[in-house]
Design a protein around this motif. Structure first.
Motif, PDB file in Angstrom:
ATOM      1  N   ARG A 111      48.289  52.089  43.858  1.00 41.17           N
ATOM      2  CA  ARG A 111      48.755  50.705  43.729  1.00 41.17           C
ATOM      3  C   ARG A 111      49.535  50.511  42.431  1.00 41.17           C
ATOM      4  O   ARG A 111      49.269  51.164  41.417  1.00 41.17           O
ATOM      5  N   ASP A 112      50.497  49.597  42.456  1.00 36.02           N
ATOM      6  CA  ASP A 112      51.286  49.319  41.266  1.00 36.02           C
ATOM      7  C   ASP A 112      50.460  48.515  40.267  1.00 36.02           C
ATOM      8  O   ASP A 112      49.407  47.960  40.595  1.00 36.02           O
ATOM      9  N   LEU A 113      50.948  48.438  39.022  1.00 37.82           N
ATOM     10  CA  LEU A 113      50.196  47.790  37.956  1.00 37.82           C
ATOM     11  C   LEU A 113      50.004  46.300  38.201  1.00 37.82           C
ATOM     12  O   LEU A 113      48.968  45.738  37.837  1.00 37.82           O
ATOM     13  N   VAL A 114      50.981  45.644  38.810  1.00 40.53           N
ATOM     14  CA  VAL A 114      50.844  44.220  39.110  1.00 40.53           C
ATOM     15  C   VAL A 114      49.670  43.990  40.057  1.00 40.53           C
ATOM     16  O   VAL A 114      48.840  43.091  39.846  1.00 40.53           O
ATOM     17  N   SER A 115      49.565  44.802  41.097  1.00 40.80           N
ATOM     18  CA  SER A 115      48.471  44.660  42.058  1.00 40.80           C
ATOM     19  C   SER A 115      47.123  44.925  41.398  1.00 40.80           C
ATOM     20  O   SER A 115      46.132  44.220  41.671  1.00 40.80           O
ATOM     21  N   LEU A 116      47.064  45.931  40.519  1.00 47.30           N
ATOM     22  CA  LEU A 116      45.822  46.237  39.826  1.00 47.30           C
ATOM     23  C   LEU A 116      45.384  45.080  38.938  1.00 47.30           C
ATOM     24  O   LEU A 116      44.201  44.712  38.911  1.00 47.30           O
ATOM     25  N   LEU A 117      46.335  44.485  38.205  1.00 48.81           N
ATOM     26  CA  LEU A 117      45.997  43.372  37.325  1.00 48.81           C
ATOM     27  C   LEU A 117      45.565  42.151  38.134  1.00 48.81           C
ATOM     28  O   LEU A 117      44.583  41.479  37.781  1.00 48.81           O
ATOM     29  N   ALA A 118      46.262  41.845  39.212  1.00 44.59           N
ATOM     30  CA  ALA A 118      45.895  40.692  40.037  1.00 44.59           C
ATOM     31  C   ALA A 118      44.468  40.838  40.564  1.00 44.59           C
ATOM     32  O   ALA A 118      43.675  39.887  40.541  1.00 44.59           O
ATOM     33  N   ALA A 119      44.133  42.040  41.044  1.00 46.87           N
ATOM     34  CA  ALA A 119      42.786  42.262  41.565  1.00 46.87           C
ATOM     35  C   ALA A 119      41.732  42.125  40.471  1.00 46.87           C
ATOM     36  O   ALA A 119      40.655  41.561  40.696  1.00 46.87           O
ATOM     37  N   ALA A 120      42.026  42.635  39.282  1.00 49.45           N
ATOM     38  CA  ALA A 120      41.068  42.556  38.183  1.00 49.45           C
ATOM     39  C   ALA A 120      40.866  41.104  37.731  1.00 49.45           C
ATOM     40  O   ALA A 120      39.736  40.679  37.460  1.00 49.45           O
ATOM     41  N   ILE A 121      41.948  40.325  37.646  1.00 56.27           N
ATOM     42  CA  ILE A 121      41.818  38.911  37.274  1.00 56.27           C
ATOM     43  C   ILE A 121      40.960  38.178  38.307  1.00 56.27           C
ATOM     44  O   ILE A 121      40.068  37.387  37.963  1.00 56.27           O
ATOM     45  N   GLY A 122      41.200  38.443  39.574  1.00 53.11           N
ATOM     46  CA  GLY A 122      40.407  37.816  40.622  1.00 53.11           C
ATOM     47  C   GLY A 122      38.938  38.188  40.537  1.00 53.11           C
ATOM     48  O   GLY A 122      38.056  37.342  40.738  1.00 53.11           O
ATOM     49  N   GLU A 123      38.658  39.456  40.243  1.00 53.19           N
ATOM     50  CA  GLU A 123      37.267  39.914  40.125  1.00 53.19           C
ATOM     51  C   GLU A 123      36.530  39.175  39.016  1.00 53.19           C
ATOM     52  O   GLU A 123      35.398  38.703  39.207  1.00 53.19           O
ATOM     53  N   ILE A 124      37.158  39.053  37.839  1.00 56.74           N
ATOM     54  CA  ILE A 124      36.471  38.417  36.714  1.00 56.74           C
ATOM     55  C   ILE A 124      36.385  36.901  36.911  1.00 56.74           C
ATOM     56  O   ILE A 124      35.392  36.276  36.525  1.00 56.74           O
ATOM     57  N   ALA A 125      37.377  36.301  37.544  1.00 54.33           N
ATOM     58  CA  ALA A 125      37.294  34.874  37.856  1.00 54.33           C
ATOM     59  C   ALA A 125      36.098  34.603  38.773  1.00 54.33           C
ATOM     60  O   ALA A 125      35.350  33.633  38.580  1.00 54.33           O
ATOM     61  N   ALA A 126      35.899  35.467  39.748  1.00 52.98           N
ATOM     62  CA  ALA A 126      34.760  35.298  40.659  1.00 52.98           C
ATOM     63  C   ALA A 126      33.434  35.511  39.944  1.00 52.98           C
ATOM     64  O   ALA A 126      32.420  34.897  40.301  1.00 52.98           O
TER      65      ALA A 126
END
Length: 286
Positions: free
Chosen positions: A67-82
């Motif tokens: 996965r590209d870096l944008v996708s990795l960052l989006a997923a990580a932000i979503g994980e910590i928000a949850a």
């Protein structure tokens, strides 16, 4: 890839809100935004946020699933928000947030991502260093601070105008036409500054938090080529040491700044790099 690191908290006794970590082929630097009042909004705090987000990014980078870096960052932000959305008011503009800088060496290229005002220094084989940053927050800050021009500091009028400037800046956070930072909205990753270079074009790359970048501006101790050379000869710890010296000399004066967390990573011996293109001393030196 070899990564040498140094970090220093801006205030003794307070948590360092920066995060720095590496896995094979990748490095991550986060600079937490210590906004007054955050503790009343989030029970966890800024240092918790940067360390959780940084850890989530490193875990994803280590899996190297394509996965590209944008996708990795989006997923990580979503994980910590949850992880803290049920207990904290993460939608509040002052909830924990952080700048993000990522580099990844993969398939003969160095990919990078920047969100908000950290810095990358690409040590090019040909030519001087290329400096990459996301200047949108600095631009928004200058625009929002314009009403303070000509207002005498220390007066009630100054305090009133300054408060309105702070509110105006917060209103531009993670908004079109404003600036973007890692917080609660995974979409912010889509607005990151990204790029890619052939590894053969580079000798190394450095990541600096805004506190560490003070060695160039505002303190003017060296330029970015000087930062590159200093990292090669003395390592990241020397960059941080010189920033702290400058802060101490300027303390209490008109040019003094509140000390900030300062963090540097220096990545050398990039994969597929010719031995005669390498330079400097032991890159593991701290």
């Amino acid at each position: 890839m070899r990564v040498s690191m140094a970090t220093s908290a801006g205030h003794p006794g307070r948590p360092n809100e920066d995060f720095l970590g590496a896995v094979p082929g990748a490095a991550v630097l986060l600079d937490g935004a210590g906004i007054p009042g955050t503790e009343a909004i989030c029970a966890h705090g800024v240092a918790w946020y940067t360390h959780r987000l940084g850890g989530a990014l490193l875990g994803r980078l280590s899996r190297d699933d394509g996965r590209d870096l944008v996708s990795l960052l989006a997923a990580a932000i979503g994980e910590i928000a949850a992880a803290h959305g049920d207990t904290c008011d993460i939608a509040d503009p002052a909830s924990p947030q952080a700048t993000v800088a990522i580099v990844r060496a993969r398939r003969g290229r160095l990919d990078h991502l920047l969100l908000a005002d950290s810095f990358l220094v690409l040590d090019q084989v040909h030519g001087g260093p290329q400096v990459v940053t996301d200047a949108r927050e600095a631009t928004a800050r200058r625009t929002c601070a314009a009403p303070l021009d000509g207002v005498a500091p220390g007066t009630p009028e100054y305090d009133r105008v300054r408060e309105s400037c702070v509110e105006a800046l917060r209103a531009r956070r993670n908004q079109p036409g404003g600036y973007w930072i890692a917080k609660d909205d995974p979409y912010a990753a889509e607005e990151a500054v990204t790029g890619s270079r052939p590894l053969d074009d580079l000798r190394g790359v450095a990541l600096l938090s805004s506190g560490a970048s003070r060695i160039v501006s505002p303190y003017g101790l060296t330029d970015w080529a000087g930062v590159r050379d200093l990292l090669a000869t003395d390592g990241p710890a020397e960059v941080v040491r010189r920033v702290r010296q400058a802060e101490a000399r300027a303390s209490g004066g008109p040019g003094g700044l509140v000390p900030d967390d300062a963090t540097v990573a220096h990545c050398t011996h990039l994969p597929h790099q010719a031995a005669d293109d390498r330079r400097g001393t032991d890159p593991c030196r701290s």
